[in-house]
Design a protein around this motif. Sequence first.
Motif, PDB file in Angstrom:
ATOM      1  N   GLU A  34       0.815  -1.218   0.000  1.00  0.00           N
ATOM      2  CA  GLU A  34       0.000   0.000   0.000  1.00  0.00           C
ATOM      3  C   GLU A  34       0.846   1.265   0.000  1.00  0.00           C
ATOM      4  N   THR A  35       1.999   1.229   0.643  1.00  0.00           N
ATOM      5  CA  THR A  35       2.881   2.399   0.662  1.00  0.00           C
ATOM      6  C   THR A  35       3.352   2.734  -0.740  1.00  0.00           C
ATOM      7  N   ARG A  36       3.715   1.721  -1.494  1.00  0.00           N
ATOM      8  CA  ARG A  36       4.197   1.939  -2.864  1.00  0.00           C
ATOM      9  C   ARG A  36       3.087   2.494  -3.748  1.00  0.00           C
ATOM     10  N   ILE A  37       1.876   2.019  -3.567  1.00  0.00           N
ATOM     11  CA  ILE A  37       0.749   2.539  -4.346  1.00  0.00           C
ATOM     12  C   ILE A  37       0.526   4.013  -4.006  1.00  0.00           C
ATOM     13  N   ALA A  38       0.591   4.356  -2.736  1.00  0.00           N
ATOM     14  CA  ALA A  38       0.425   5.758  -2.331  1.00  0.00           C
ATOM     15  C   ALA A  38       1.529   6.630  -2.925  1.00  0.00           C
ATOM     16  N   ASP A  39       2.767   6.143  -2.911  1.00  0.00           N
ATOM     17  CA  ASP A  39       3.882   6.903  -3.500  1.00  0.00           C
ATOM     18  C   ASP A  39       3.662   7.156  -4.979  1.00  0.00           C
ATOM     19  N   SER A  40       3.126   6.180  -5.690  1.00  0.00           N
ATOM     20  CA  SER A  40       2.939   6.341  -7.134  1.00  0.00           C
ATOM     21  C   SER A  40       1.873   7.385  -7.454  1.00  0.00           C
ATOM     22  N   LEU A  41       0.981   7.637  -6.520  1.00  0.00           N
ATOM     23  CA  LEU A  41      -0.059   8.642  -6.735  1.00  0.00           C
ATOM     24  C   LEU A  41       0.467  10.061  -6.557  1.00  0.00           C
ATOM     25  N   PHE A  42       1.569  10.193  -5.854  1.00  0.00           N
ATOM     26  CA  PHE A  42       2.202  11.493  -5.655  1.00  0.00           C
ATOM     27  C   PHE A  42       3.440  11.542  -6.543  1.00  0.00           C
ATOM     28  N   PHE A  43       3.325  12.159  -7.706  1.00  0.00           N
ATOM     29  CA  PHE A  43       4.327  12.068  -8.768  1.00  0.00           C
ATOM     30  C   PHE A  43       5.776  12.283  -8.324  1.00  0.00           C
ATOM     31  N   PRO A  44       6.121  13.281  -7.499  1.00  0.00           N
ATOM     32  CA  PRO A  44       7.541  13.457  -7.133  1.00  0.00           C
ATOM     33  C   PRO A  44       8.165  12.239  -6.457  1.00  0.00           C
ATOM     34  N   LEU A  45       7.358  11.419  -5.809  1.00  0.00           N
ATOM     35  CA  LEU A  45       7.897  10.237  -5.148  1.00  0.00           C
ATOM     36  C   LEU A  45       7.977   9.030  -6.072  1.00  0.00           C
ATOM     37  N   GLU A  46       7.359   9.088  -7.232  1.00  0.00           N
ATOM     38  CA  GLU A  46       7.281   7.930  -8.130  1.00  0.00           C
ATOM     39  C   GLU A  46       8.655   7.430  -8.558  1.00  0.00           C
ATOM     40  N   HIS A  47       9.601   8.308  -8.791  1.00  0.00           N
ATOM     41  CA  HIS A  47      10.899   7.889  -9.322  1.00  0.00           C
ATOM     42  C   HIS A  47      12.005   7.842  -8.267  1.00  0.00           C
ATOM     43  N   VAL A  48      11.651   7.966  -6.998  1.00  0.00           N
ATOM     44  CA  VAL A  48      12.638   7.945  -5.921  1.00  0.00           C
ATOM     45  C   VAL A  48      13.114   6.526  -5.644  1.00  0.00           C
ATOM     46  N   ASP A  49      12.194   5.588  -5.609  1.00  0.00           N
ATOM     47  CA  ASP A  49      12.517   4.197  -5.283  1.00  0.00           C
ATOM     48  C   ASP A  49      12.461   3.361  -6.559  1.00  0.00           C
ATOM     49  N   SER A  50      13.591   2.889  -6.999  1.00  0.00           N
ATOM     50  CA  SER A  50      13.638   2.138  -8.263  1.00  0.00           C
ATOM     51  C   SER A  50      13.556   0.627  -8.068  1.00  0.00           C
ATOM     52  N   THR A  51      13.370   0.168  -6.827  1.00  0.00           N
ATOM     53  CA  THR A  51      13.342  -1.281  -6.600  1.00  0.00           C
ATOM     54  C   THR A  51      12.015  -1.812  -6.077  1.00  0.00           C
ATOM     55  N   SER A  52      11.210  -0.987  -5.424  1.00  0.00           N
ATOM     56  CA  SER A  52       9.936  -1.462  -4.866  1.00  0.00           C
ATOM     57  C   SER A  52       8.904  -1.689  -5.957  1.00  0.00           C
ATOM     58  N   THR A  53       7.964  -2.579  -5.664  1.00  0.00           N
ATOM     59  CA  THR A  53       6.863  -2.847  -6.581  1.00  0.00           C
ATOM     60  C   THR A  53       5.547  -2.662  -5.820  1.00  0.00           C
ATOM     61  N   PHE A  54       4.440  -2.901  -6.492  1.00  0.00           N
ATOM     62  CA  PHE A  54       3.132  -2.784  -5.858  1.00  0.00           C
ATOM     63  C   PHE A  54       2.806  -3.990  -4.988  1.00  0.00           C
ATOM     64  N   TYR A  55       3.753  -4.916  -4.847  1.00  0.00           N
ATOM     65  CA  TYR A  55       3.562  -6.103  -4.012  1.00  0.00           C
ATOM     66  C   TYR A  55       4.639  -6.155  -2.941  1.00  0.00           C
ATOM     67  N   GLN A  56       4.262  -6.600  -1.752  1.00  0.00           N
ATOM     68  CA  GLN A  56       5.227  -6.711  -0.662  1.00  0.00           C
ATOM     69  C   GLN A  56       6.230  -7.826  -0.957  1.00  0.00           C
ATOM     70  N   ASN A  57       7.495  -7.557  -0.668  1.00  0.00           N
ATOM     71  CA  ASN A  57       8.595  -8.528  -0.805  1.00  0.00           C
ATOM     72  C   ASN A  57       8.892  -8.938  -2.237  1.00  0.00           C
ATOM     73  N   ILE A  58       8.390  -8.212  -3.207  1.00  0.00           N
ATOM     74  CA  ILE A  58       8.745  -8.431  -4.613  1.00  0.00           C
ATOM     75  C   ILE A  58       9.438  -7.163  -5.081  1.00  0.00           C
ATOM     76  N   TYR A  59      10.589  -7.338  -5.701  1.00  0.00           N
ATOM     77  CA  TYR A  59      11.424  -6.202  -6.082  1.00  0.00           C
ATOM     78  C   TYR A  59      11.692  -6.201  -7.575  1.00  0.00           C
ATOM     79  N   ARG A  60      12.040  -5.028  -8.085  1.00  0.00           N
ATOM     80  CA  ARG A  60      12.436  -4.920  -9.489  1.00  0.00           C
ATOM     81  C   ARG A  60      13.910  -4.549  -9.540  1.00  0.00           C
ATOM     82  N   LEU A  61      14.567  -5.046 -10.539  1.00  0.00           N
ATOM     83  CA  LEU A  61      15.986  -4.764 -10.714  1.00  0.00           C
ATOM     84  C   LEU A  61      16.118  -3.562 -11.649  1.00  0.00           C
ATOM     85  N   PRO A  62      16.772  -2.492 -11.209  1.00  0.00           N
ATOM     86  CA  PRO A  62      16.923  -1.312 -12.060  1.00  0.00           C
ATOM     87  C   PRO A  62      17.765  -1.606 -13.309  1.00  0.00           C
ATOM     88  N   ALA A  63      17.649  -0.750 -14.289  1.00  0.00           N
ATOM     89  CA  ALA A  63      18.426  -0.882 -15.516  1.00  0.00           C
ATOM     90  C   ALA A  63      19.917  -0.897 -15.201  1.00  0.00           C
TER      91      ALA A  63
END
Length: 90
Positions: free
Chosen positions: A37-66
């Motif tokens: 839920e924290t990640r979903i809230a961050d994505s709704l506030f545009f300045p925070l969208e690009h701060v975290d490049s590893t979190s996803t919309f699911y707990q304990n699932i991560y994305r690998l940055p470019a």
Amino acid sequence: RDHLGLKPFYYALIDTEFVFSSEARPIARHFKVPVNETRIADSLFFPLEHVDSTSTFYQNIYRLPAATTLSGDLDNIRSSSYYKEFVNGQ
């Protein structure tokens, strides 16, 4: 992961099982993890969208940055950006 991040890479290490995919949803279904839920809230506030490049919309699932590699074992997973190292001469 590729230099530009065109091919997505999602992963999770839960208990002793490491799973990866080009999409987060199949991993979430496999482990039956809740929504982050924290990640979903961050994505709704545009300045925070690009701060975290590893979190996803699911707990304990991560994305690998470019331009990043992932290595390790079941006790410790590490990521390292090879493009930054190449550019900085390290």
